[in-house]
Scaffold this motif. Structure first.
Motif, PDB file in Angstrom:
ATOM      1  N   VAL A 246       4.124 -10.111   8.697  1.00  0.00           N
ATOM      2  CA  VAL A 246       4.245  -9.917   7.246  1.00  0.00           C
ATOM      3  C   VAL A 246       2.865  -9.830   6.607  1.00  0.00           C
ATOM      4  O   VAL A 246       2.601  -9.007   5.726  1.00  0.00           O
ATOM      5  CB  VAL A 246       5.063 -11.066   6.632  1.00  0.00           C
ATOM      6  N   LYS A 247       1.946 -10.659   7.088  1.00  0.00           N
ATOM      7  CA  LYS A 247       0.587 -10.654   6.561  1.00  0.00           C
ATOM      8  C   LYS A 247      -0.092  -9.310   6.838  1.00  0.00           C
ATOM      9  O   LYS A 247      -0.779  -8.762   5.965  1.00  0.00           O
ATOM     10  CB  LYS A 247      -0.197 -11.800   7.206  1.00  0.00           C
ATOM     11  N   ASP A 248       0.108  -8.771   8.041  1.00  0.00           N
ATOM     12  CA  ASP A 248      -0.474  -7.462   8.367  1.00  0.00           C
ATOM     13  C   ASP A 248       0.122  -6.367   7.491  1.00  0.00           C
ATOM     14  O   ASP A 248      -0.585  -5.454   7.043  1.00  0.00           O
ATOM     15  CB  ASP A 248      -0.231  -7.144   9.850  1.00  0.00           C
ATOM     16  N   GLU A 249       1.415  -6.439   7.246  1.00  0.00           N
ATOM     17  CA  GLU A 249       2.075  -5.413   6.420  1.00  0.00           C
ATOM     18  C   GLU A 249       1.542  -5.434   4.995  1.00  0.00           C
ATOM     19  O   GLU A 249       1.276  -4.381   4.412  1.00  0.00           O
ATOM     20  CB  GLU A 249       3.581  -5.648   6.430  1.00  0.00           C
ATOM     21  N   ILE A 250       1.368  -6.620   4.426  1.00  0.00           N
ATOM     22  CA  ILE A 250       0.860  -6.694   3.049  1.00  0.00           C
ATOM     23  C   ILE A 250      -0.594  -6.238   3.007  1.00  0.00           C
ATOM     24  O   ILE A 250      -1.055  -5.649   2.027  1.00  0.00           O
ATOM     25  CB  ILE A 250       1.024  -8.134   2.482  1.00  0.00           C
TER      26      ILE A 250
END
Length: 976
Positions: A246-250
């Motif tokens: 999720v952190k990479d996507e944001i």
């Protein structure tokens, strides 16, 4: 003008950048191809640099604002023009400079300057043409036009053009920045409440992706504050730390947004309970003409419920299909009367076996009895049809009674009719049987003496047999408007409620004895008010779809039997009481002599204690009075220096407080004896009370004792519900005694939580108490030292008062002591924890309340007949900028309040001549109900404050007046 629109300007500017880059590229390429770069190497290098700069502006045009792009391109054009003027062609240089001025005035929306430079350009071309009129070969050739004005005119022209441009650029830039600041401030004021109150997650990021500010909804989700997430890179905040994917996507979406793209995507959050929730996120870049992307607005909307609802909708449609096919009602969907859908129950109802036999048929023509077609056709043309009965025709031609209910719906994007059809054949048979059964039971119930009735969930009668009139005096119609509570006593009603609650629990658990009836006795009230005993047999029956129930009850009159029973029980009890009385008298006579002897001994001891108490009180009162009167007389002497005067004043104050404590102890004892003391319960912080006691004894400590404290609760969890002032009084009595009887060593105060109680303790290393005196020390007038040569003072009332106070708080007090070693006193009271927050602290005297401005020309009225008390109050208030007005009686106080509009607060003495303070307060409140009146009185009996409030006073001050409390009252009623 349309040409000054920012979108239009951006397009023109980008086109100019592209043209300049292309021309510069051709220019440089031509120079290199013709090997002419060595002629003017500096201008070639300059063009290479400028062409590269315009290419950068062109490539990053989305990230560079209109103003920044304009300034950059203007400087490129001016440098190009100056280079041309210096190295090669003056005419081409002037055209570059002119182009820079025209473009900047065009983008900065300076229409007057724009027109001016268009005229100047035409003028320059005209002058050039006129200067070459004598040379036809150059006049007609634009390429050979040369300016022929003097050099000094060229310098002036260049200077003027540069001055115009500089002034224009700085003025426009200033206006633009001022406008941006104004708009930013206005938008912040306008949208701040919306930002804070919206349920969406909103964060404002700077142009590097770091958090500037977040709204309360977003912060509450991660249990954080703005200060904790501020200046943190958005993907590194708590919102995303639970999942690296999720952190990479944001992070990827944020980088796209920082490059000027609007991003919308779905992502998940993890709440504080560890549950995953779905969010619809948008990252919207906010552009600025000067710096390009200025902010990123990150907004997330919780769509968890939406996703769940969508999934539930899919599942609901599947369930609906299953229910439709499994319901016993016939369901058909028709369009203009033609059947397009039907469930299996509809086929069974009309004795059909295949869907093809019903699909395409006209409902009212094929399946409705010929005599009923007109009515059915009229009903189905309505938007909504309530249930109505009619007759249907089956496949074999038989007629059956049915009930139809229908409504219009939107089905597959078009208006259709859905109809529910119910077979009434079995219902008709059941109704007929029910009518016969009801008639039989009605005859039974109407001809018996007992009352047969039914009640609903609210205990209102839904049915009562006619025998109710003979027993209770009500008609059957009257019973429909009353409940069981209206015809029972309070005790009988609670008995019925208790029974129903128990039966409802059995209904919910489906226990096997649900249907069993219960019998009990209850008192009912006749319509005339007469009470009569009845025997009730009740049965609770579940009958509704939503666990609703009704009560079936039979009441029999047993009033005559109960009166006989009561008479027999009364006679039996009377005989039993007489026997017990005889036995009691015998025991009393046997012990009477012993009790009389003990009473005589106790009276003698009590008389001795009172004598010792009176002698002790005379000493305890005269000792501080000697200091007060003696030092007060010395204040009159002019020979006393200031240091002695201050020292003697401390003696007077300390002895006055000692005398006041003695008076308070005597008053408390009087209140205890008369039973007037009542607890005033409230929520307070226990740790703050312990800290206050610790500070007070520490300030008083001049013996070098070690003062210790112990607390078992955290400050934020130490709120209890009790009488703070009485608990403070008890603990201070114990602490003061410990200090009084301890010469060296330590005193420790504190509390512990034991089995739902608070155990307070006061431990000392003092003289201790002999074991033979430990049981008597809580008696009134009793002291460890009873001789005239005693070392320690005191009235001997503190421990007796403390014991009574603790008993009022439903607690107990005891001690452990050893003579010569020390004592430990224990106080245990029930624990009642509260989460209420503590109140505001009282400001010190003469300290101006923080954040409050004193208004000029405001007045305080002091209604006081005693001169010394008035001057004392006047002196306390002299440090504040108020007008002090005095009234010597109640009549003067009323007159001043009615005529002087500057009065903002009244200190009212209760006992005054002509008109007392209470009567004066009532008249003031009639004239000015909002004017605060604070009673100040020397009365100190129970309920004085409550009496003052009942008479109309807003608050209460007891004499002697504490300066701290006085200022707190002023702050409360004049600045809040």
């Amino acid at each position: 003008m349309k040409i000054f629109n920012s979108n239009y300007q951006n397009k023109i500017l980008n086109l100019l950048l592209l043209i300049y880059t292309s021309v510069a590229g051709v220019y440089i390429g031509f120079a290199y191809l013709n090997d002419s770069k060595s002629l003017f190497p500096f201008i070639e290098y300059c063009y290479i640099l400028l062409a590269f700069s315009t290419l950068v502006l062109l490539l990053f045009r989305k990230q560079v604002g209109l103003i920044s792009k304009t300034i950059g391109f203007t400087l490129i054009l001016i440098i190009s023009g100056l280079a041309e003027i210096y190295f090669t062609d003056d005419y081409k240089g002037y055209l570059y400079v002119m182009m820079a001025f025209l473009m900047s005035s065009f983008v900065l929306k300076q229409s007057q300057v724009f027109v001016l430079f268009i005229g100047a350009t035409i003028g320059i071309i005209g002058i050039s043409a006129l200067s070459n009129m004598g040379h036809p070969d150059t006049f007609l050739s634009v390429e050979n036009i040369k300016l022929s004005w003097p050099k000094w005119l060229e310098k002036i022209n260049i200077f003027v053009l540069l001055s115009f441009f500089t002034t224009l650029a700085l003025t426009s830039l200033k206006k633009h920045i001022t406008k941006l600041i104004f708009l930013s401030t206005q938008e912040k004021i306008k949208y701040k409440p919306l930002f804070d109150q919206t349920y969406s997650f909103i964060s404002m990021l700077d142009n590097t992706g770091h958090v500037i500010e977040s709204n309360q909804a977003a912060l509450y989700f991660i249990q954080s504050t703005n200060s904790e997430v501020k200046n943190i890179y958005f993907p590194d905040t708590k919102w995303w730390n639970y999942n690296e994917k999720v952190k990479d996507e944001i992070t990827i979406n944020l980088q796209s947004s920082l490059n000027g793209d609007f991003r919308r995507f779905e992502i998940t959050h993890q709440n504080t309970d560890g549950e995953i929730e779905f969010f619809d996120y948008t990252l919207k870049p906010v552009f600025d003409d000067l710096i390009g992307v200025k902010y990123i607005i990150a907004e997330g909307r919780n769509i968890t419920e939406f996703k769940r609802a969508r999934q539930a909708l899919i599942e609901g449609e599947e369930r609906l299909l299953a229910l439709t096919e499994s319901t016993y009602e016939g369901l058909i969907i028709s369009n203009a009367g033609v059947i397009i859908e039907a469930n299996r129950s509809a086929l069974k109802l009309f004795q059909l076996t295949k869907h093809s036999e019903i699909i395409g048929q006209i409902f009212h023509e094929v399946f409705i009895h010929p005599d009923e077609k007109a009515i059915v056709l009229e009903k189905i043309n309505e938007n909504f049809t309530k249930p109505f009965e009619t007759r249907a025709i089956t496949k074999n031609g038989s007629s059956i009674p049915i009930e139809i209910e229908g409504r219009d719906i939107i089905y597959k994007g078009k208006l259709h009719r859905v109809s529910a059809i119910r077979d009434l054949s079995e219902r008709r048979l059941a109704q007929k049987a029910l009518i016969n059964s009801e008639e039989k039971y009605r005859l039974i119930t109407e001809n018996i003496i007992d009352i047969i009735c039914k009640l609903d969930e609210s205990l209102k009668f839904t049915y009562a047999s006619s025998s109710v009139y003979n027993m209770l005096g009500y008609t059957v119609n009257e019973m429909g408007n009353i409940s069981i509570q209206d015809i029972t006593t309070r005790e009988s009603y609670h008995k019925i409620i208790s029974f129903l609650n128990g039966k409802k629990r059995l209904l919910k658990s489906n226990a096997p004895d649900v249907w069993a009836s219960v019998a009990f006795e209850a008192v009912l009230k006749h319509k005339s008010g007469k009470l009569l005993w009845t025997h009730l047999s009740a049965k609770l029956i579940k009958w509704g779809k939503n666990n609703t129930y009704e009560i079936l009850c039979v009441a029999r009159n047993i009033d005559a039997l109960k009166k006989i029973q009561f008479s027999l029980e009364e006679n039996e009890n009377r005989l039993k009481q007489q026997n017990e009385e005889y036995e009691r008298l015998n025991i009393e006579l046997t012990n009477l002599n012993e009790k009389l002897f003990q009473a005589k001994h106790k009276a003698e001891e009590s008389d001795n204690l009172k004598s010792a108490f009176l002698a002790n009180m005379s000493h305890e009162i005269r000792t501080p009075m000697n200091s007060i009167i003696g030092f007060s007389r010395m204040f009159k002497s002019p020979e006393i220096d200031e240091d002695k005067r201050i020292k003697y004043a401390d003696f007077v104050v300390n002895n006055g407080m000692l005398l006041l404590n003695i008076v308070n102890d005597i008053l408390d004892l009087s209140k205890i004896e008369s039973g007037q003391i009542q607890l005033k319960l409230d929520t307070f912080n226990l740790n703050e009370l312990i800290d206050e006691l610790f500070r007070k004894i520490s300030d008083q400590n001049n013996k070098g004792l070690m003062i210790q404290r112990s607390k078992s609760l955290e400050d934020t969890h130490s709120y209890i519900y009790s009488d703070r002032s009485r608990l403070y009084q008890v603990l201070w009595n114990l602490i003061n005694n410990a200090y009084k009887f301890t010469k060296k060593g330590a005193i420790k105060i504190g509390y512990q939580l034991i089995n739902g109680s608070i155990l307070f303790f006061v431990e000392d290393t003092g003289i201790g108490i002999p074991s033979e005196q430990q049981e008597k020390i809580f008696e009134r007038f009793r002291q460890v030292e009873m001789e005239a040569s005693r070392v320690f003072g005191g009235a001997g009332l503190g421990l007796s008062i403390s014991q009574k106070m603790v008993e009022l708080m439903k607690g107990k007090i005891w001690l452990k002591s050893q003579a010569g070693i020390g004592s430990t006193f224990y106080v245990s009271i029930p624990l009642q924890i509260s989460e209420k927050q503590s109140g505001q602290a009282i400001l010190p005297i003469h300290e101006k309340p923080s954040g409050i401005e004193f208004e000029e020309n405001l007045s305080i009225l002091i209604a006081e007949d005693d001169e010394s008390n008035y001057y004392y109050l006047h002196e306390l208030l002299s440090g504040l900028r108020f007008n002090i007005i005095r009234a010597k009686n109640g009549v003067e106080a009323v007159e001043i309040c009615k005529t002087d509009p500057s009065i903002r607060l009244v200190f009212m003495d209760i006992k005054m001549p002509i008109m007392d303070g209470f009567q004066a307060t009532q008249e003031i409140k009639q004239a000015k109900p909002l004017l605060p009146v604070i009673a100040q009185t020397a009365f100190a009996m129970a309920d004085d404050k409550e009496a003052a409030i009942l008479q109309g006073c807003d608050d209460y001050l007891s004499k002697p007046i504490d300066p701290q409390i006085l200022l707190a009252k002023i702050k409360k009623y004049m600045f809040q």
